[in-house]
Design a protein around this motif. Structure first.
Motif, mmCIF file in Angstrom:
data_model
loop_
_atom_site.group_PDB
_atom_site.id
_atom_site.type_symbol
_atom_site.label_atom_id
_atom_site.label_comp_id
_atom_site.label_asym_id
_atom_site.label_seq_id
_atom_site.Cartn_x
_atom_site.Cartn_y
_atom_site.Cartn_z
ATOM 1 N N ALA A 280 -51.218 2.367 -1.459
ATOM 2 C CA ALA A 280 -50.107 3.296 -1.274
ATOM 3 C C ALA A 280 -48.861 2.633 -0.701
ATOM 4 O O ALA A 280 -47.742 3.148 -0.853
ATOM 5 C CB ALA A 280 -50.537 4.446 -0.369
ATOM 6 N N CYS A 281 -49.023 1.496 -0.026
ATOM 7 C CA CYS A 281 -47.911 0.822 0.646
ATOM 8 C C CYS A 281 -46.889 0.312 -0.371
ATOM 9 O O CYS A 281 -47.248 -0.323 -1.377
ATOM 10 C CB CYS A 281 -48.441 -0.344 1.476
ATOM 11 N N ILE A 282 -45.595 0.570 -0.117
ATOM 12 C CA ILE A 282 -44.525 0.090 -0.990
ATOM 13 C C ILE A 282 -43.760 -1.076 -0.356
ATOM 14 O O ILE A 282 -42.744 -1.523 -0.894
ATOM 15 C CB ILE A 282 -43.545 1.225 -1.351
ATOM 16 N N GLY A 283 -44.232 -1.543 0.791
ATOM 17 C CA GLY A 283 -43.627 -2.723 1.411
ATOM 18 C C GLY A 283 -42.242 -2.521 1.988
ATOM 19 O O GLY A 283 -41.476 -3.479 2.119
ATOM 20 N N CYS A 284 -41.926 -1.302 2.427
ATOM 21 C CA CYS A 284 -40.580 -1.020 2.953
ATOM 22 C C CYS A 284 -40.361 -1.583 4.358
ATOM 23 O O CYS A 284 -39.225 -1.694 4.819
ATOM 24 C CB CYS A 284 -40.307 0.473 2.945
ATOM 25 N N LYS A 285 -41.423 -1.898 5.057
ATOM 26 C CA LYS A 285 -41.401 -2.492 6.398
ATOM 27 C C LYS A 285 -40.888 -1.555 7.494
ATOM 28 O O LYS A 285 -40.603 -1.993 8.606
ATOM 29 C CB LYS A 285 -40.582 -3.782 6.428
ATOM 30 N N ALA A 304 -43.919 -2.463 -4.573
ATOM 31 C CA ALA A 304 -42.795 -2.039 -5.413
ATOM 32 C C ALA A 304 -41.521 -2.795 -5.068
ATOM 33 O O ALA A 304 -41.332 -3.253 -3.935
ATOM 34 C CB ALA A 304 -42.572 -0.535 -5.254
ATOM 35 N N LYS A 305 -40.623 -2.938 -6.070
ATOM 36 C CA LYS A 305 -39.270 -3.485 -5.879
ATOM 37 C C LYS A 305 -39.272 -4.856 -5.204
ATOM 38 O O LYS A 305 -38.514 -5.116 -4.271
ATOM 39 C CB LYS A 305 -38.420 -2.503 -5.068
#
Length: 369
Positions: A280-285, A304-305
């Motif tokens: 689920a993690c999108i790596g937005c930090k 993502a991205k």
């Protein structure tokens, strides 16, 4: 008397459950000189941790009873003795240095005191925190991180812990660690009035003008304010609360010293740790920016991205839950630790445990010598 009386006082305070070790710099003696006159230091040596009347204490002193009682009352009003107000009159006892007489001198902190505190805290962590089974504080998860969990104990639910019959009165005072930073000339961006106290200790704060009273609604608002400011709740290490520190890594002595350990999670009492769902993690930090102990690290798993999945270093995570509410994907949950901390019922039991552990360590050291 010179330094001898303060050396004896240092030893007396060090005999309390939380300790007060000697430092190489002598900071602990310089601190005592700031808080006690030689006469007050002499009087303090005759006062133990059990509550007594001023008259009972005065009877042990080689001085006029009226003068002794006046001095005892003055010391309590200055924060050097704990006063319990009862219908039959006041009782007095000697407190720990931390949590106790140091925090009660928050309005007396100047640049010198703030600088002396660095060495003193380092000594306390090395001698009376590190590797100790029973510590004075434990982490209480922020409310939003554990809501809805059936297994959460009431004393790990922050609002259940602090409110209800017998918990009041409530008081809030300036955080002494942020006061230290201000006195050193450093910028403080988080709220100043975040030191929360309860019951008899709150009564003492209010009577002495150390802090101001809160209604229960105001207490709830203060807890919300602290969570919004990204502060970690460190409560009395007991099921019945006495005080709660709201800590951050930019100002607080607790985090300054905890951060030195390679595995901070092993040096705190906590019932939970955070976990991140890699799928689920999108790596937005956003979670890593919230973390006060640098427990969230980047993996080499793509997200993502052109971002990368984050993960929790369980050796560092202290289970505060601040990261949970900040995740836009709801990818972070709180997970029970394999071993729940054995939380004392109240502050008295906590102190007894700490004292017994210190005695056992001293006896073992003596045998090895």
């Amino acid at each position: 008397m010179g330094d001898e009386i303060y050396t004896r006082l240092r030893e007396h305070i060090d005999s309390m459950p939380a300790g007060y070790p000697a430092t190489d710099s002598g900071a602990e003696i310089k601190m005592l000189k700031k808080f006690y006159t030689p006469l007050q230091a002499q009087i303090a040596l005759s006062i133990g941790p059990m509550p007594e009347t001023a008259q009972a204490i005065a009877a042990r002193l080689d001085m006029d009873e009226k003068e002794a009682v006046t001095q005892i009352q003055t010391m309590a009003s200055q924060g050097s003795l704990f006063r319990i107000t009862t219908p039959d009159g006041a009782l007095f006892r000697h407190p720990n240095f931390i949590m106790g007489l140091y925090e009660w001198h928050v309005h007396a902190v100047d640049k010198e005191v703030a600088e002396l505190a660095d060495d003193i805290y380092e000594g306390l962590f090395e001698h009376h925190w590190k590797n100790r089974k029973t510590k004075q504080l434990r982490v209480v998860p922020v409310g939003t991180s554990v809501s809805g969990k059936d297994t959460v104990k009431s004393y790990d639910m922050i609002r259940d812990l602090v409110k209800g019959p017998g918990k009041g009165p409530y008081a809030v005072a300036p955080c002494i660690c942020r006061v230290e930073q201000i006195k050193k000339g450093n910028e403080v961006t988080r709220p100043l009035e975040t030191c929360l106290t309860f019951g008899l200790v709150a009564q003492y704060y209010i009577e002495n003008g150390i802090g101001k009273p809160l209604t229960q609604d105001q207490l709830m608002e203060k807890i919300d304010e602290c969570e919004a400011a990204n502060l970690v709740p460190f409560s009395t290490n007991s099921k019945e609360i006495v005080n709660m520190c709201m800590c951050d890594k930019d100002s607080c002595q607790l985090f300054r010293n905890l951060g030195k350990f390679p595995k901070p999670a092993q040096e705190v009492h906590a019932a939970f740790h955070a976990a991140i769902d890699a799928d689920a993690c999108i790596g937005c930090k956003k979670c890593s920016k919230k973390c006060q102990i640098d427990a969230i690290v980047q993996t080499d798993i793509p997200a993502a991205k052109k971002r990368f999945v984050q993960r929790v270093d369980t050796d560092r995570c202290i289970g505060c839950g601040l990261c949970v509410g900040t995740c836009p994907q709801n990818a972070i949950t709180m997970v029970e630790n394999a071993v729940f901390p054995d939380v004392p019922d109240n502050a008295i039991e906590m102190s007894v445990r700490m004292a017994k552990e210190r005695m056992a360590i001293a006896a073992a050291s003596k045998e090895m010598a």
